[in-house]
Design a protein around this motif. Structure first.
Motif, PDB file in Angstrom:
ATOM      1  N   UNK A   1       0.831  -1.197   0.000  1.00  0.00           N
ATOM      2  CA  UNK A   1       0.000   0.000   0.000  1.00  0.00           C
ATOM      3  C   UNK A   1       0.869   1.251   0.000  1.00  0.00           C
ATOM      4  N   UNK A   2       1.903   1.267   0.823  1.00  0.00           N
ATOM      5  CA  UNK A   2       2.808   2.425   0.863  1.00  0.00           C
ATOM      6  C   UNK A   2       3.449   2.642  -0.506  1.00  0.00           C
ATOM      7  N   UNK A   3       3.914   1.566  -1.135  1.00  0.00           N
ATOM      8  CA  UNK A   3       4.513   1.677  -2.475  1.00  0.00           C
ATOM      9  C   UNK A   3       3.527   2.270  -3.457  1.00  0.00           C
TER      10      UNK A   3
ATOM     11  N   UNK B   1       7.362  -0.219 -11.686  1.00  0.00           N
ATOM     12  CA  UNK B   1       7.868  -1.284 -12.549  1.00  0.00           C
ATOM     13  C   UNK B   1       8.377  -2.421 -11.650  1.00  0.00           C
ATOM     14  N   UNK B   2       8.852  -3.497 -12.262  1.00  0.00           N
ATOM     15  CA  UNK B   2       9.287  -4.651 -11.470  1.00  0.00           C
ATOM     16  C   UNK B   2      10.420  -4.302 -10.512  1.00  0.00           C
ATOM     17  N   UNK B   3      11.321  -3.405 -10.930  1.00  0.00           N
ATOM     18  CA  UNK B   3      12.416  -2.991 -10.048  1.00  0.00           C
ATOM     19  C   UNK B   3      11.894  -2.215  -8.849  1.00  0.00           C
ATOM     20  N   UNK B   4      10.904  -1.359  -9.082  1.00  0.00           N
ATOM     21  CA  UNK B   4      10.301  -0.604  -7.980  1.00  0.00           C
ATOM     22  C   UNK B   4       9.652  -1.556  -6.974  1.00  0.00           C
ATOM     23  N   UNK B   5       8.958  -2.559  -7.495  1.00  0.00           N
ATOM     24  CA  UNK B   5       8.294  -3.535  -6.620  1.00  0.00           C
ATOM     25  C   UNK B   5       9.334  -4.298  -5.806  1.00  0.00           C
TER      26      UNK B   5
ATOM     27  N   UNK C   1       6.431 -14.847  -2.777  1.00  0.00           N
ATOM     28  CA  UNK C   1       6.910 -13.632  -3.433  1.00  0.00           C
ATOM     29  C   UNK C   1       6.341 -13.432  -4.833  1.00  0.00           C
ATOM     30  N   UNK C   2       6.200 -14.486  -5.606  1.00  0.00           N
ATOM     31  CA  UNK C   2       5.640 -14.341  -6.956  1.00  0.00           C
ATOM     32  C   UNK C   2       4.186 -13.893  -6.901  1.00  0.00           C
ATOM     33  N   UNK C   3       3.428 -14.445  -5.978  1.00  0.00           N
ATOM     34  CA  UNK C   3       2.025 -14.045  -5.831  1.00  0.00           C
ATOM     35  C   UNK C   3       1.922 -12.616  -5.296  1.00  0.00           C
ATOM     36  N   UNK C   4       2.819 -12.237  -4.403  1.00  0.00           N
ATOM     37  CA  UNK C   4       2.841 -10.865  -3.888  1.00  0.00           C
ATOM     38  C   UNK C   4       3.093  -9.893  -5.035  1.00  0.00           C
ATOM     39  N   UNK C   5       4.115 -10.175  -5.846  1.00  0.00           N
ATOM     40  CA  UNK C   5       4.438  -9.301  -6.981  1.00  0.00           C
ATOM     41  C   UNK C   5       3.278  -9.240  -7.969  1.00  0.00           C
ATOM     42  N   UNK C   6       2.622 -10.370  -8.198  1.00  0.00           N
ATOM     43  CA  UNK C   6       1.474 -10.395  -9.119  1.00  0.00           C
ATOM     44  C   UNK C   6       0.339  -9.526  -8.585  1.00  0.00           C
ATOM     45  N   UNK C   7       0.103  -9.572  -7.285  1.00  0.00           N
ATOM     46  CA  UNK C   7      -0.958  -8.757  -6.693  1.00  0.00           C
ATOM     47  C   UNK C   7      -0.626  -7.270  -6.799  1.00  0.00           C
TER      48      UNK C   7
END
Length: 148
Positions: A108-110, A118-122, A135-141
């Motif tokens: 939420x903060x991000x 982008x993926x680097x920001x995430x 982690x993959x599911x977190x990034x997908x969400x």
């Protein structure tokens, strides 16, 4: 000391150097934020202070007086936080769920700072540990929320 947590004023009786996590959990009875490591490494204790993700296990309550504190209990009151929780459910992110309140807060903060990361920001923002390896599911969400 008075603090504002989830939009409500609270009078705190614990010492100013008490970690915010223990004030929230022990004095105020809000147990959604978890204790993980106690040294600000795992992120299970992540809360938002004026919209910024912080590790509450090492943040003295006295340092946040006058600031707006948001815990997982109120994250869906925020439009971005609500979308993050919806994406977490849609992507079936949690397994054991222990770290997930901190993960949701960090995401939420991000997304409040950068709605199109982008993926680097995430990767840079999502530094909380997940013992289940979701982690993959977190990034997908996070990507789902970013895509609108």
């Amino acid at each position: 000391m008075d603090v504002t947590i989830n939009g409500k004023a609270h009078r705190i009786t614990m010492a100013d150097d008490t970690p915010l996590l223990w004030v929230i959990r022990d004095e105020l009875g809000m147990t959604g934020t978890k204790y993980g490591c106690g040294i600000a490494q795992c992120g299970a204790c992540t809360m938002l202070i004026d919209g910024q993700a912080i590790r509450s296990c090492v943040t003295p309550v006295g340092s946040v007086a006058g600031q707006s504190i948001t815990t997982i209990e109120a994250i869906t009151d925020d439009a971005v936080g609500r979308r993050v929780v919806e994406a977490w459910v849609a992507n079936q992110v949690p397994q054991c769920g222990y770290c997930q309140s901190g993960q949701v807060m960090a995401a939420t903060a991000l997304l409040k700072q950068n709605l199109k990361p982008n993926d680097q920001d995430v990767s840079a923002a999502m530094t909380n540990l997940c013992r289940c390896g979701t982690y993959n599911a977190i990034a997908a969400a996070v990507r789902q929320v970013a895509q609108g």
